[in-house]
Write a protein that holds these residues in place. Sequence first.
Motif, PDB file in Angstrom:
ATOM      1  N   ARG A 203       0.852  -1.187   0.000  1.00  0.00           N
ATOM      2  CA  ARG A 203       0.000   0.000   0.000  1.00  0.00           C
ATOM      3  C   ARG A 203       0.889   1.239   0.000  1.00  0.00           C
ATOM      4  NH1 ARG A 203      -2.611   2.560   4.656  1.00  0.00           N
ATOM      5  NH2 ARG A 203      -4.346   3.812   3.879  1.00  0.00           N
ATOM      6  N   GLU A 204       0.496   2.274  -0.729  1.00  0.00           N
ATOM      7  CA  GLU A 204       1.288   3.509  -0.769  1.00  0.00           C
ATOM      8  C   GLU A 204       1.493   4.024   0.652  1.00  0.00           C
ATOM      9  OE1 GLU A 204       3.554   5.150  -1.630  1.00  0.00           O
ATOM     10  OE2 GLU A 204       3.039   6.551  -3.206  1.00  0.00           O
ATOM     11  N   LEU A 205       2.681   4.520   0.909  1.00  0.00           N
ATOM     12  CA  LEU A 205       3.047   4.920   2.272  1.00  0.00           C
ATOM     13  C   LEU A 205       2.619   6.350   2.578  1.00  0.00           C
ATOM     14  CD1 LEU A 205       6.702   3.565   2.140  1.00  0.00           C
ATOM     15  CD2 LEU A 205       4.654   2.366   2.900  1.00  0.00           C
ATOM     16  N   ASP A 206       2.323   6.602   3.853  1.00  0.00           N
ATOM     17  CA  ASP A 206       2.178   7.982   4.318  1.00  0.00           C
ATOM     18  C   ASP A 206       2.942   8.055   5.645  1.00  0.00           C
ATOM     19  OD1 ASP A 206       0.505   7.071   6.465  1.00  0.00           O
ATOM     20  OD2 ASP A 206      -1.181   7.020   5.063  1.00  0.00           O
ATOM     21  N   TYR A 207       2.941   9.215   6.283  1.00  0.00           N
ATOM     22  CA  TYR A 207       3.793   9.335   7.475  1.00  0.00           C
ATOM     23  C   TYR A 207       3.348   8.401   8.597  1.00  0.00           C
ATOM     24  CZ  TYR A 207       0.124  12.297   9.464  1.00  0.00           C
ATOM     25  OH  TYR A 207      -1.070  12.758   9.927  1.00  0.00           O
ATOM     26  N   ASN A 208       2.093   7.921   8.562  1.00  0.00           N
ATOM     27  CA  ASN A 208       1.631   6.980   9.586  1.00  0.00           C
ATOM     28  C   ASN A 208       2.119   5.553   9.338  1.00  0.00           C
ATOM     29  OD1 ASN A 208       0.054   8.678  11.231  1.00  0.00           O
ATOM     30  ND2 ASN A 208      -1.555   8.692   9.658  1.00  0.00           N
ATOM     31  N   THR A 209       2.305   5.193   8.066  1.00  0.00           N
ATOM     32  CA  THR A 209       2.581   3.786   7.759  1.00  0.00           C
ATOM     33  C   THR A 209       4.031   3.508   7.383  1.00  0.00           C
ATOM     34  OG1 THR A 209       1.881   4.183   5.476  1.00  0.00           O
ATOM     35  CG2 THR A 209       0.214   3.337   6.994  1.00  0.00           C
ATOM     36  N   GLU A 210       4.811   4.565   7.191  1.00  0.00           N
ATOM     37  CA  GLU A 210       6.169   4.345   6.690  1.00  0.00           C
ATOM     38  C   GLU A 210       7.036   3.558   7.666  1.00  0.00           C
ATOM     39  OE1 GLU A 210       9.660   6.504   4.214  1.00  0.00           O
ATOM     40  OE2 GLU A 210       8.387   7.809   5.401  1.00  0.00           O
ATOM     41  N   GLU A 211       6.914   3.870   8.964  1.00  0.00           N
ATOM     42  CA  GLU A 211       7.781   3.184   9.927  1.00  0.00           C
ATOM     43  C   GLU A 211       7.475   1.693   9.965  1.00  0.00           C
ATOM     44  OE1 GLU A 211       8.920   2.781  14.638  1.00  0.00           O
ATOM     45  OE2 GLU A 211       8.217   4.747  13.941  1.00  0.00           O
ATOM     46  N   ARG A 212       6.206   1.332   9.985  1.00  0.00           N
ATOM     47  CA  ARG A 212       5.867  -0.090  10.038  1.00  0.00           C
ATOM     48  C   ARG A 212       6.339  -0.811   8.772  1.00  0.00           C
ATOM     49  NH1 ARG A 212       0.145  -3.249  10.858  1.00  0.00           N
ATOM     50  NH2 ARG A 212       1.125  -5.284  10.963  1.00  0.00           N
ATOM     51  N   TYR A 213       6.217  -0.109   7.642  1.00  0.00           N
ATOM     52  CA  TYR A 213       6.680  -0.670   6.375  1.00  0.00           C
ATOM     53  C   TYR A 213       8.180  -0.979   6.445  1.00  0.00           C
ATOM     54  CZ  TYR A 213       8.208  -0.656   1.478  1.00  0.00           C
ATOM     55  OH  TYR A 213       8.797  -0.970   0.279  1.00  0.00           O
ATOM     56  N   GLU A 214       8.952  -0.030   6.967  1.00  0.00           N
ATOM     57  CA  GLU A 214      10.406  -0.229   7.010  1.00  0.00           C
ATOM     58  C   GLU A 214      10.808  -1.250   8.067  1.00  0.00           C
ATOM     59  OE1 GLU A 214      12.092   3.734   7.330  1.00  0.00           O
ATOM     60  OE2 GLU A 214      12.040   3.954   5.146  1.00  0.00           O
ATOM     61  N   ARG A 215      10.061  -1.314   9.176  1.00  0.00           N
ATOM     62  CA  ARG A 215      10.375  -2.270  10.233  1.00  0.00           C
ATOM     63  C   ARG A 215      10.005  -3.695   9.857  1.00  0.00           C
ATOM     64  NH1 ARG A 215      11.824  -0.660  15.297  1.00  0.00           N
ATOM     65  NH2 ARG A 215      11.452   1.513  15.850  1.00  0.00           N
ATOM     66  N   GLU A 216       8.848  -3.865   9.176  1.00  0.00           N
ATOM     67  CA  GLU A 216       8.355  -5.227   8.950  1.00  0.00           C
ATOM     68  C   GLU A 216       8.397  -5.667   7.490  1.00  0.00           C
ATOM     69  OE1 GLU A 216       4.598  -5.884  10.923  1.00  0.00           O
ATOM     70  OE2 GLU A 216       5.335  -4.959  12.769  1.00  0.00           O
ATOM     71  N   LYS A 217       7.823  -4.853   6.603  1.00  0.00           N
ATOM     72  CA  LYS A 217       7.764  -5.298   5.213  1.00  0.00           C
ATOM     73  C   LYS A 217       9.136  -5.321   4.557  1.00  0.00           C
ATOM     74  CE  LYS A 217       3.717  -5.655   2.646  1.00  0.00           C
ATOM     75  NZ  LYS A 217       2.643  -5.229   1.765  1.00  0.00           N
ATOM     76  N   LEU A 218       9.913  -4.265   4.751  1.00  0.00           N
ATOM     77  CA  LEU A 218      11.251  -4.242   4.149  1.00  0.00           C
ATOM     78  C   LEU A 218      12.124  -5.348   4.725  1.00  0.00           C
ATOM     79  CD1 LEU A 218      12.532  -0.588   3.562  1.00  0.00           C
ATOM     80  CD2 LEU A 218      11.900  -2.317   1.876  1.00  0.00           C
ATOM     81  N   LEU A 219      11.920  -5.659   6.001  1.00  0.00           N
ATOM     82  CA  LEU A 219      12.663  -6.766   6.622  1.00  0.00           C
ATOM     83  C   LEU A 219      12.363  -8.067   5.872  1.00  0.00           C
ATOM     84  CD1 LEU A 219      14.316  -8.099   8.968  1.00  0.00           C
ATOM     85  CD2 LEU A 219      12.185  -8.256  10.239  1.00  0.00           C
ATOM     86  N   LYS A 220      11.076  -8.310   5.634  1.00  0.00           N
ATOM     87  CA  LYS A 220      10.689  -9.550   4.938  1.00  0.00           C
ATOM     88  C   LYS A 220      11.180  -9.555   3.488  1.00  0.00           C
ATOM     89  CE  LYS A 220       6.744 -10.704   7.816  1.00  0.00           C
ATOM     90  NZ  LYS A 220       5.284 -10.785   7.930  1.00  0.00           N
ATOM     91  N   PHE A 221      11.059  -8.397   2.815  1.00  0.00           N
ATOM     92  CA  PHE A 221      11.547  -8.307   1.429  1.00  0.00           C
ATOM     93  C   PHE A 221      13.047  -8.608   1.382  1.00  0.00           C
ATOM     94  CE2 PHE A 221       8.182  -4.879   0.059  1.00  0.00           C
ATOM     95  CZ  PHE A 221       7.179  -5.830   0.199  1.00  0.00           C
ATOM     96  N   TRP A 222      13.787  -8.022   2.331  1.00  0.00           N
ATOM     97  CA  TRP A 222      15.241  -8.203   2.336  1.00  0.00           C
ATOM     98  C   TRP A 222      15.610  -9.666   2.594  1.00  0.00           C
ATOM     99  CZ3 TRP A 222      18.578  -9.961   6.199  1.00  0.00           C
ATOM    100  CH2 TRP A 222      19.933  -9.941   5.844  1.00  0.00           C
ATOM    101  N   ILE A 223      14.992 -10.274   3.619  1.00  0.00           N
ATOM    102  CA  ILE A 223      15.310 -11.668   3.968  1.00  0.00           C
ATOM    103  C   ILE A 223      15.102 -12.569   2.754  1.00  0.00           C
ATOM    104  CG2 ILE A 223      14.471 -13.679   5.274  1.00  0.00           C
ATOM    105  CD1 ILE A 223      13.926 -11.734   7.632  1.00  0.00           C
ATOM    106  N   GLN A 224      13.943 -12.413   2.137  1.00  0.00           N
ATOM    107  CA  GLN A 224      13.563 -13.279   1.022  1.00  0.00           C
ATOM    108  C   GLN A 224      14.563 -13.166  -0.133  1.00  0.00           C
ATOM    109  OE1 GLN A 224       9.506 -13.910  -0.056  1.00  0.00           O
ATOM    110  NE2 GLN A 224       9.753 -12.737  -1.918  1.00  0.00           N
TER     111      GLN A 224
END
Length: 321
Positions: A203-224
């Motif tokens: 989902r497109e990021l905004d200032y409310n969702t960016e931190e969770r995206y970087e903490r969780e989604k980017l973590l999963k993208f990177w691991i994979q």
Amino acid sequence: MHCVSRDPCELACYSRVEGGDVHFDDRSLRLFKRLITEDVGADLNEGYDTFIEKKDLGSEGFGDLLAAIRNRNIPLGTIHFVTFRNNLNKILATAYIRNEPWEMGLHKRNGVVYLDVHKLPERPKSDLDRRRCYWGYCFESLATEDPRRADGEGIHHVDANAEYCSVIKTKLGAHRILMGAEMDCCDSTDDGRRFYVELNTSRELDYNTEERYEREKLLKFWIQSFLAGVPYIVIGFRDDEGRLVRTERQRTKDITQRVKMKDYWQGGVCLAFADEVLCWLYGTVKENEDYILQFAPPFNRLELLQAQSCPDAISNHVQQL
């Protein structure tokens, strides 16, 4: 397919085609479409009515990976673990993500621990859940070349069962691992060397969702991507209606830098954690015995439980070696 001793390195592959048949070649591997930026504004709901959802093959899917290993006569003498990448994703992510339950089967045969994927029961999917799942598949179709789709023709008849899987030998700490990893598509360098590209949606990021995206989604993208040595990830950002808003290409190795400055997570911590878990598992699991490894509420420990049976896919494989 040949490798020097660098890790990860590809030893075999197989393709599942629409209809479910498996072939030991790369016929289902798709080509990345470099002009995906031109599709910004596309409606990812297109073709939803003809979507064919992914069938859960259970251990049968593992049987296909094991058949590909036998077909190539890949020696297992020095291998500690055979698994789909998905199981390793879960173990590495648990270094930081402590609220998502998972489990897997463990079966040690001839000194090799086979990790079987276990799907936990999920709440029934709503239409929106199904639709969101489709948006990901639709983006994958948009971002890859399809010789059957005429220029400007819409997306339809997306079959989530067609897939291409790479069989990769890698090392994690002291352990040699043979893993199957589904690959979304490939691209090639100017001198013709092929490399894989991982496709993801968010989902497109905004200032409310960016931190969770970087903490969780980017973590999963990177691991994979890191586990399978995939150098690039292309992310399609969409709005709540399922419209493609923008795309972003990331180098896998740049992601760790991006989050390091914010101190959200470190790749090295995930790897050290997984190494410790694999050491514990390999040393604890006994030959010819079966177990379940689970991470369940209250999420304060990994538990290894004795199990009563081994999937046919693994028993049949061991008999044929």
